[in-house]
Design a protein around this motif. Structure first.
Motif, PDB file in Angstrom:
ATOM      1  N   GLY B  34       0.836  -1.207   0.000  1.00  0.00           N
ATOM      2  CA  GLY B  34       0.000   0.000   0.000  1.00  0.00           C
ATOM      3  C   GLY B  34       0.866   1.251   0.000  1.00  0.00           C
ATOM      4  N   ALA B  35       1.932   1.233   0.792  1.00  0.00           N
ATOM      5  CA  ALA B  35       2.837   2.386   0.855  1.00  0.00           C
ATOM      6  C   ALA B  35       3.510   2.602  -0.500  1.00  0.00           C
ATOM      7  CB  ALA B  35       3.885   2.166   1.941  1.00  0.00           C
ATOM      8  N   LEU B  36       3.910   1.504  -1.144  1.00  0.00           N
ATOM      9  CA  LEU B  36       4.588   1.636  -2.438  1.00  0.00           C
ATOM     10  C   LEU B  36       3.624   2.097  -3.538  1.00  0.00           C
ATOM     11  CD1 LEU B  36       6.927  -1.467  -2.210  1.00  0.00           C
ATOM     12  CD2 LEU B  36       7.635   0.916  -2.332  1.00  0.00           C
ATOM     13  N   PHE B  37       2.392   1.561  -3.504  1.00  0.00           N
ATOM     14  CA  PHE B  37       1.385   2.019  -4.475  1.00  0.00           C
ATOM     15  C   PHE B  37       1.097   3.512  -4.267  1.00  0.00           C
ATOM     16  CE2 PHE B  37       0.154  -2.416  -5.411  1.00  0.00           C
ATOM     17  CZ  PHE B  37      -0.044  -2.308  -6.770  1.00  0.00           C
ATOM     18  N   SER B  38       0.983   3.920  -3.007  1.00  0.00           N
ATOM     19  CA  SER B  38       0.728   5.335  -2.713  1.00  0.00           C
ATOM     20  C   SER B  38       1.888   6.186  -3.226  1.00  0.00           C
ATOM     21  CB  SER B  38       0.578   5.554  -1.206  1.00  0.00           C
ATOM     22  OG  SER B  38      -0.415   4.719  -0.694  1.00  0.00           O
ATOM     23  N   SER B  39       3.116   5.688  -3.017  1.00  0.00           N
ATOM     24  CA  SER B  39       4.293   6.416  -3.507  1.00  0.00           C
ATOM     25  C   SER B  39       4.213   6.591  -5.013  1.00  0.00           C
ATOM     26  CB  SER B  39       5.580   5.662  -3.160  1.00  0.00           C
ATOM     27  OG  SER B  39       5.652   5.438  -1.795  1.00  0.00           O
ATOM     28  N   TYR B  40       3.859   5.493  -5.689  1.00  0.00           N
ATOM     29  CA  TYR B  40       3.756   5.543  -7.152  1.00  0.00           C
ATOM     30  C   TYR B  40       2.755   6.623  -7.584  1.00  0.00           C
ATOM     31  CZ  TYR B  40       2.704   4.200 -11.943  1.00  0.00           C
ATOM     32  OH  TYR B  40       2.505   4.234 -13.289  1.00  0.00           O
ATOM     33  N   ILE B  41       1.584   6.601  -6.937  1.00  0.00           N
ATOM     34  CA  ILE B  41       0.529   7.544  -7.320  1.00  0.00           C
ATOM     35  C   ILE B  41       0.983   8.985  -7.074  1.00  0.00           C
ATOM     36  CG2 ILE B  41      -1.808   8.346  -6.718  1.00  0.00           C
ATOM     37  CD1 ILE B  41      -2.379   5.293  -6.129  1.00  0.00           C
ATOM     38  N   ARG B  54       5.446   6.777 -20.734  1.00  0.00           N
ATOM     39  CA  ARG B  54       4.303   5.891 -21.034  1.00  0.00           C
ATOM     40  C   ARG B  54       4.674   5.035 -22.226  1.00  0.00           C
ATOM     41  NH1 ARG B  54      -1.292   8.499 -21.722  1.00  0.00           N
ATOM     42  NH2 ARG B  54      -1.912   6.395 -21.181  1.00  0.00           N
ATOM     43  N   GLY B  55       4.124   3.825 -22.241  1.00  0.00           N
ATOM     44  CA  GLY B  55       4.315   2.954 -23.398  1.00  0.00           C
ATOM     45  C   GLY B  55       5.662   2.265 -23.435  1.00  0.00           C
ATOM     46  N   PRO B 166       3.265  12.240 -27.728  1.00  0.00           N
ATOM     47  CA  PRO B 166       1.916  11.711 -27.531  1.00  0.00           C
ATOM     48  C   PRO B 166       1.584  10.599 -28.523  1.00  0.00           C
ATOM     49  CG  PRO B 166       1.802  13.814 -28.665  1.00  0.00           C
ATOM     50  CD  PRO B 166       3.255  13.566 -28.380  1.00  0.00           C
ATOM     51  N   VAL B 167       2.024   9.374 -28.201  1.00  0.00           N
ATOM     52  CA  VAL B 167       1.654   8.223 -29.030  1.00  0.00           C
ATOM     53  C   VAL B 167       0.895   7.249 -28.154  1.00  0.00           C
ATOM     54  CG1 VAL B 167       3.512   8.341 -30.693  1.00  0.00           C
ATOM     55  CG2 VAL B 167       3.860   7.100 -28.564  1.00  0.00           C
ATOM     56  N   LYS B 168       0.203   6.328 -28.789  1.00  0.00           N
ATOM     57  CA  LYS B 168      -0.564   5.324 -28.061  1.00  0.00           C
ATOM     58  C   LYS B 168       0.408   4.478 -27.227  1.00  0.00           C
ATOM     59  CE  LYS B 168      -2.135   1.832 -30.263  1.00  0.00           C
ATOM     60  NZ  LYS B 168      -2.826   0.692 -30.842  1.00  0.00           N
ATOM     61  N   PRO B 169       0.104   4.264 -25.934  1.00  0.00           N
ATOM     62  CA  PRO B 169       1.058   3.585 -25.063  1.00  0.00           C
ATOM     63  C   PRO B 169       1.655   2.299 -25.613  1.00  0.00           C
ATOM     64  CG  PRO B 169      -0.796   4.380 -23.793  1.00  0.00           C
ATOM     65  CD  PRO B 169      -1.095   4.661 -25.232  1.00  0.00           C
ATOM     66  N   HIS B 170       0.832   1.299 -25.924  1.00  0.00           N
ATOM     67  CA  HIS B 170       1.462   0.039 -26.288  1.00  0.00           C
ATOM     68  C   HIS B 170       1.898  -0.010 -27.748  1.00  0.00           C
ATOM     69  CE1 HIS B 170      -2.721  -0.874 -27.186  1.00  0.00           C
ATOM     70  NE2 HIS B 170      -2.287  -1.771 -28.005  1.00  0.00           N
ATOM     71  N   VAL B 267      -1.974  -0.635 -13.350  1.00  0.00           N
ATOM     72  CA  VAL B 267      -1.320   0.612 -12.908  1.00  0.00           C
ATOM     73  C   VAL B 267      -0.030   0.865 -13.690  1.00  0.00           C
ATOM     74  CG1 VAL B 267      -0.079   1.641 -10.962  1.00  0.00           C
ATOM     75  CG2 VAL B 267      -2.340   0.674 -10.606  1.00  0.00           C
ATOM     76  N   LEU B 268       0.772  -0.157 -13.868  1.00  0.00           N
ATOM     77  CA  LEU B 268       2.073   0.031 -14.526  1.00  0.00           C
ATOM     78  C   LEU B 268       1.990  -0.061 -16.053  1.00  0.00           C
ATOM     79  CD1 LEU B 268       4.428  -2.057 -12.205  1.00  0.00           C
ATOM     80  CD2 LEU B 268       4.213   0.415 -12.287  1.00  0.00           C
ATOM     81  N   TYR B 269       1.170  -0.969 -16.559  1.00  0.00           N
ATOM     82  CA  TYR B 269       1.191  -1.251 -18.002  1.00  0.00           C
ATOM     83  C   TYR B 269       0.150  -0.461 -18.800  1.00  0.00           C
ATOM     84  CZ  TYR B 269       4.267  -5.294 -17.241  1.00  0.00           C
ATOM     85  OH  TYR B 269       5.327  -6.100 -16.908  1.00  0.00           O
ATOM     86  N   LEU B 270      -0.998  -0.166 -18.165  1.00  0.00           N
ATOM     87  CA  LEU B 270      -2.087   0.410 -18.955  1.00  0.00           C
ATOM     88  C   LEU B 270      -2.292   1.907 -18.724  1.00  0.00           C
ATOM     89  CD1 LEU B 270      -4.797  -2.409 -18.555  1.00  0.00           C
ATOM     90  CD2 LEU B 270      -2.932  -2.261 -20.198  1.00  0.00           C
ATOM     91  N   LEU B 271      -2.163   2.350 -17.477  1.00  0.00           N
ATOM     92  CA  LEU B 271      -2.519   3.749 -17.176  1.00  0.00           C
ATOM     93  C   LEU B 271      -1.402   4.722 -17.543  1.00  0.00           C
ATOM     94  CD1 LEU B 271      -4.322   3.243 -13.760  1.00  0.00           C
ATOM     95  CD2 LEU B 271      -5.340   3.476 -16.020  1.00  0.00           C
TER      96      LEU B 271
END
Lengths: 68, 271
Positions: B34-41, B54-55, B166-170, B267-271
């Motif tokens: 939870g702490a690490l996810f919060s840090s990421y956000i 991104r991407g 600005p390109v599509k992530p994947h 969280v890491l791959y899509l957003l």
């Protein structure tokens, strides 16, 4: 919480992820038109449907096991 | 002397002791992740607009790894249910699949890591930035490496897009591998060179922290499952109910590890 209860929580999260990823891929397909996105969208939605069927089967098969 | 409440339920908690123990442990794990996810956000929303990479991650590989972990959770429950039905043979079969899934996940993740360790970003002295691969695919090169090796230029295969464009992530992730024609960059024009390692940026620091910690949990869980599948299974002959409880406990840990990935992937791959 027993393994049965945690598994149900996990499967619900997986179902949401599958349909969410399907929607994400579909919106990307609509914006960019890449065929791969359409494949991901269909495959992910299909995976979501399979998980829903599995979810019902788990509830039926493990009905005698406690949620605690 | 027997350890109490390994099978018999306690009156106060209505649970056997190991289940109370694993949930206390998982509670501490929730706080850690939870702490690490919060840090990421917080790091992400605090980043200046357009600077957060991104991407750069391969979505199909991440999605495949997600399927691998979902399958492993299913087989963990099936192995536990097999023991409840008194079938050790089926338990061993399902747990073997779980172990195979764990091994597959870690192998795929290691290939993903390798791809990052040979992927570079160049900051040029004129302010231009590009990502791509250095000729020969060296690992972990940095600006210091160029000085140590006394190179006067590098041959670079740039990606079609930089991650801030600005390109599509994947589409960006897939395009990474297509590359453009090789260019020669004089070392004098390189202000900074870094592989996609934690030192590259805040993004990769938090990415490697989260995924490596998760990978360690997968490895630890696989060790426990492997022990219970092999030498630990002899408890089945003397105390089958206690052994079944051990499998439930290891299964609860495994589900937690898988649930963390269910959150990590989008969280890491899509957003």
């Amino acid at each position: 919480m027993s393994l049965k209860a945690f598994h149900i929580v996990f499967v619900i999260a997986s179902i949401l992820l599958a349909f969410g990823f399907g929607a994400w891929s579909y919106f990307d397909y609509r914006d960019q038109g890449a065929t791969a996105d359409l494949v991901y969208a269909i495959a992910s939605t299909l995976a979501g449907v399979i998980l829903v069927i599995y979810f019902k089967a788990v509830l039926r098969k493990l009905k005698n096991i406690s949620y605690l | 002397m027997d350890i109490p409440f390994t099978v018999k339920l306690r009156d106060d908690t209505t649970l056997y002791n190991a289940k109370v123990g694993i949930w206390l442990f998982l509670g501490s794990e929730v706080m850690l992740f939870g702490a690490l996810f919060s840090s990421y956000i917080l790091l992400r929303v605090g980043a200046p607009p357009g600077t957060w990479p991104r991407g750069l991650l391969n979505v199909p590989i991440g999605a495949f790894n997600t399927i691998v972990l979902i399958v492993s959770s299913v087989t963990v429950v099936m192995s536990w249910a097999s023991l409840k039905l008194g079938n050790l043979g089926k338990f061993r079969f399902y747990q073997a699949i779980t172990l195979l899934c764990a091994l597959s996940f870690l192998t795929i993740k290691s290939f993903e890591y390798r791809d990052k360790f040979t992927h570079y970003e160049v900051w040029k002295t004129d302010g231009a930035r590009m990502t791509g691969h250095v000729e020969g695919g060296p690992y972990f090169w940095s600006t210091q490496t160029l000085k140590d090796k006394k190179l006067d230029h590098i041959v670079f295969h740039p990606d079609p897009h930089h991650y801030t464009e600005p390109v599509k992530p994947h589409a960006g992730a897939a395009a990474e591998h297509e590359g453009h024609a090789a260019i020669t960059i004089p070392v004098a024009e390189i202000a900074r060179l870094s592989a996609f390692v934690p030192a590259h940026s805040t993004y990769f620091a938090i990415y490697f922290t989260l995924t490596a910690l998760h990978g360690l949990h997968v490895f630890g869980g696989a060790l426990v499952i492997g022990y219970l599948w092999g030498p630990g299974a002899k408890l089945w002959k003397t105390d089958p109910e206690r052994f079944t409880n051990r499998i439930e406990i290891s299964g609860l840990f495994w589900h937690f590890v898988d649930l963390v990935w269910i959150f990590l992937f989008p969280v890491l791959y899509l957003l």
